[in-house]
Design an enzyme around this catalytic site. Structure first.
Site, PDB file in Angstrom:
ATOM      1  N   GLY A 420       0.815  -1.202   0.000  1.00 27.33           N
ATOM      2  CA  GLY A 420       0.000   0.000   0.000  1.00 27.33           C
ATOM      3  C   GLY A 420       0.852   1.256   0.000  1.00 27.33           C
ATOM      4  N   SER A 421       0.361   2.303   0.639  1.00 23.91           N
ATOM      5  CA  SER A 421       1.004   3.615   0.557  1.00 23.91           C
ATOM      6  C   SER A 421       2.342   3.710   1.273  1.00 23.91           C
ATOM      7  CB  SER A 421       0.057   4.684   1.106  1.00 23.91           C
ATOM      8  OG  SER A 421      -1.080   4.816   0.270  1.00 23.91           O
ATOM      9  N   THR A 422       2.703   2.712   2.099  1.00 25.01           N
ATOM     10  CA  THR A 422       4.046   2.744   2.690  1.00 25.01           C
ATOM     11  C   THR A 422       5.113   2.674   1.604  1.00 25.01           C
ATOM     12  OG1 THR A 422       4.087   0.334   2.971  1.00 25.01           O
ATOM     13  CG2 THR A 422       3.244   1.645   4.824  1.00 25.01           C
TER      14      THR A 422
END
Length: 712
Positions: A420-422
């Protein structure tokens, strides 16, 4: 020649012939004596010795496993094991031959009956007819022989028939190896499969190996040990030995179970692979985690001691036995295994496991400068103390009931998921390093991104407006990264990700470890037939084919925090002898250094600081009041949904994965924490709070140790 003289030739011939026969006979005798006394002498001496001496193993203690401060996590405790020695099982055919003398039973008939008797004992069959039509005198002689052989009365039922008397042998009472194994199995709870495997081991032993113990079951519970010991002492189970030993003691049950691992009995395949290493049937071996990785260090060496026994293998404690023991007895002391000192901190491991409130997932707490793991969790877990040597049925049922949660999987290193956005930190660094953007370039976010006829939605439907790189991280704007992904293509992203350690094992000494998936153009052509720019767009926000392990993400964020050093995670710091003498020190290792401009790292670090500390950051509401934290939230979609809000009410397996990766303190980072909450929902709502609780526990301990002047 006179008439009273005879020709001596026939007599001489006979004399020569007799001489040759005598010489040949003596030659055969001498050859046989040579074979028995010289060639087979050691074996027969050993057999003779074993008629009254038996070697008893003195089991070694396996090495301890302790945390970074020396607190014991795994040690040993007293227990009781049960063994069988094939050489001391009843010799059924010999007993039947002697019993059959009054009946005129031939040797072959006695052996046939013995085989039938053993089959009946294995199958719990009815009594077997030994002889029929016996006279009273023969029946009385048979009973007298039974008394001389000290056989139980009901082992040989004799009944009157129309033809006289009939004698039977009862397989459930008559001494035999299968009967002893059956009774032993009933007492210790072996199922039919386990009993057959044990019987096969017994049958396969040959020669002097018959005098070696075979382990039946470790760590007998008290309710089993008492009745079993009583029957052994009464002579009801010849060939069976109950002996004190040690068992693995996992002090904290499920705590750090995937990291520590467990032990169980060596298999036949293990014995084949480890020939010459001293392993024997019944030994234990590390199966997972530290127990497996440091098997050679943890495993000690057995000792041995001679004990005086009778013909049935029972230990003797007479005055003569004491004299024999002193005169010719042997005792070799066992050597305990080494102690493995972990980098884990017991308090922080407890805090990490207590903080995690999801159904499945992992927490990683890592030192920024050394790569030392302070906590490493995987949920759900198992209790290694219930797997070591004997798989507790209740624990097996509990683990089986959690099938969909996969309690055996070590999620920190063996499972890989879309980050995801990590993963946006990777895209940001790649774009900066490749001059595809700069810190102050603004990208307009209307709530979506279009490429050809395809529209990618930003998580915020109404959009973020004008966004630069630090703000894009703080707000986690998808459109900003869609734009960079389409602009760069996949290659710069995967190249920078590979430098950070994605797409390969981290090298932690716990394997096996997953590499995750880092898709190149070639990967897409091989697995998806073609590469398109849209695949780079998906990868830019950690979706699509990209997948990582929680530990890989922790290593990457540590590199961002420490200025570019990609570390090899360290789980053990040193090896010691059982009394604390240093054997080996395991030094921190740097796998590689990032080829990234420090100014570009600073831009990304600024964005990560804003995520937690700016009022518009996605983790601002979860921040700690007394510790500055920099990090990144991440929410990885499991399946496409027209409306992401539906995931809040979806069943567990259809909810998004929640991530949060962070380091602290922001100014001079010391630790990295990564939380993965499988199907947990939103990263800011269900992963960030867990991470903050772990970091708060770390801060509290750091302040406490500092106040005592102790080493952190």
């Amino acid at each position: 020649m006179s008439g009273d003289q005879r020709d001596p030739s026939p007599a001489l011939g006979r004399a020569y012939a007799m001489g040759v026969v005598v010489v040949l006979a003596f030659t055969v005798v001498l050859a046989r004596l040579y074979g028995l006394q010289v060639r087979q002498g050691p074996e027969f001496r050993e057999r003779s010795r074993n008629n009254f001496f038996q070697f008893e193993r003195l089991e070694h203690d396996r090495g301890e496993i302790v945390d970074r401060r020396g607190r014991v996590l795994v040690t040993n405790r007293p227990s009781t094991n049960v063994y069988v020695t094939p050489a001391f099982f009843p010799r059924t055919s010999r007993l039947l031959r002697r019993l059959g003398r009054p009946l005129g039973l031939s040797r072959s008939d006695a052996e046939d009956t013995a085989r039938a008797l053993e089959r009946a004992a294995e199958e719990e069959g009815p009594p077997i007819l030994l002889a029929d039509g016996l006279t009273r005198a023969t029946a009385e002689a048979l009973r007298a022989m039974q008394e001389r052989l000290e056989l139980p009365l009901d082992a040989l039922p004799i009944i009157k028939t129309e033809r006289g008397f009939a004698a039977y042998v009862d397989a459930s009472v008559f001494p035999s190896a299968p009967r002893a194994l059956l009774r032993l199995s009933e007492l210790v709870g072996l199922d039919r499969t386990a009993r057959r495997k044990l019987a096969l081991k017994v049958r396969r032993t040959r020669g002097l190996d018959r005098y070696q113990d075979i382990l039946v079951r470790r760590d007998l519970p008290p309710e089993v040990e008492g009745p079993l010991t009583l029957e052994v002492e009464l002579g009801e189970l010849p060939g069976v030995t109950v002996r004190r030993a040690s068992a693995r003691d996992y002090r904290y049950g499920t705590l750090a179970a995937h990291t520590i691992g467990y032990v169980n009995e060596v298999s036949l395949d293990d014995l084949d692979r480890r020939k010459g290493q001293g392993y024997r049937v019944g030994d234990v071996i590390g199966r997972r985690g530290i127990e497996r990785t440091f098997e050679e260090e943890l495993r000690g060496t057995d000792g041995r001691e001679t004990v005086v026994v009778d013909s049935k293998g029972r230990t003797q404690s007479t005055a003569l036995a004491d004299v024999l023991q002193r005169q010719v007895g042997i005792r070799e002391a066992p050597r305990p295994g080494h102690r493995v000192v972990l980098t884990l901190d017991l308090n922080l491991q407890r805090a990490a496991e207590a903080a995690f409130d999801g159904l499945a997932g992992s927490v990683v707490l890592l030192e920024v400068e050394t790569g030392s793991l302070l906590a490493l969790t995987s949920t759900p877990s198992f209790d290694p103390s219930k797997l070591a040597g004997y798989f507790d049925p209740a624990e097996k049922a509990r683990l089986d009931s959690m099938g969909t949660l996969r309690p055996w999987r070590f999620r920190a290193i063996q499972d890989h998921f879309a980050p995801g956005s990590t993963f946006k930190v990777v895209t940001a660094l790649a774009a900066l390093q490749g001059r595809h953007t700069h810190a102050h370039e603004r990208v307009f976010c209307p709530g979506h991104f279009k490429l050809g006829g395809t529209k990618w939605r930003c998580w915020r439907d109404e959009g973020h407006g004008q966004v630069d790189l630090p703000v894009s991280l703080a707000w986690s704007c998808d459109t900003y990264y869609y734009t960079l992904g389409a602009r760069m293509g996949i290659d710069p992203i995967v190249d920078l990700a590979a430098e950070l350690g994605f797409g390969r094992p981290t090298g932690i000494a716990l394997g096996p470890e997953s590499s995750g998936v880092l898709p190149t153009r070639e990967w897409f052509r091989k697995h998806r037939r073609t590469y398109t720019t849209g695949q780079a767009v998906n990868a830019s926000i950690g979706q699509g084919a990209v997948s990582v392990t929680p530990l890989q993400l922790a290593v990457a964020f540590a590199a961002i925090a420490n200025g570019g050093k990609v570390l090899v995670p360290r789980i053990a710091s040193r090896i010691e002898t059982y009394d604390g003498q240093l054997v080996d020190r395991i030094q921190p290792k740097v796998a590689r250094t990032l080829n990234v401009d420090p100014e570009h790292l600073a831009v990304v670090q600024d964005g990560l600081y804003r995520v937690v500390n700016h009022p518009t950051g996605t983790a601002f509401r979860k921040r700690l009041r007394n510790l500055e934290v920099s990090g990144k939230t991440g929410t990885a979609q499991v399946r496409k949904m027209g409306d992401r809000r539906k995931s809040r009410t979806a069943s567990w397996k259809f909810k998004d994965h929640a991530w949060f990766a962070a380091y602290a303190p922001s100014e001079n980072p010391e630790v990295v924490v990564v939380v993965f909450n499988e199907h947990g929902g939103g990263g800011s709502s269900t992963a960030a709070p867990i991470a903050m609780r772990v970091l708060d526990a770390w801060r509290t301990q750091r302040e406490w140790t500092a106040s005592l002047g102790a080493k952190p």
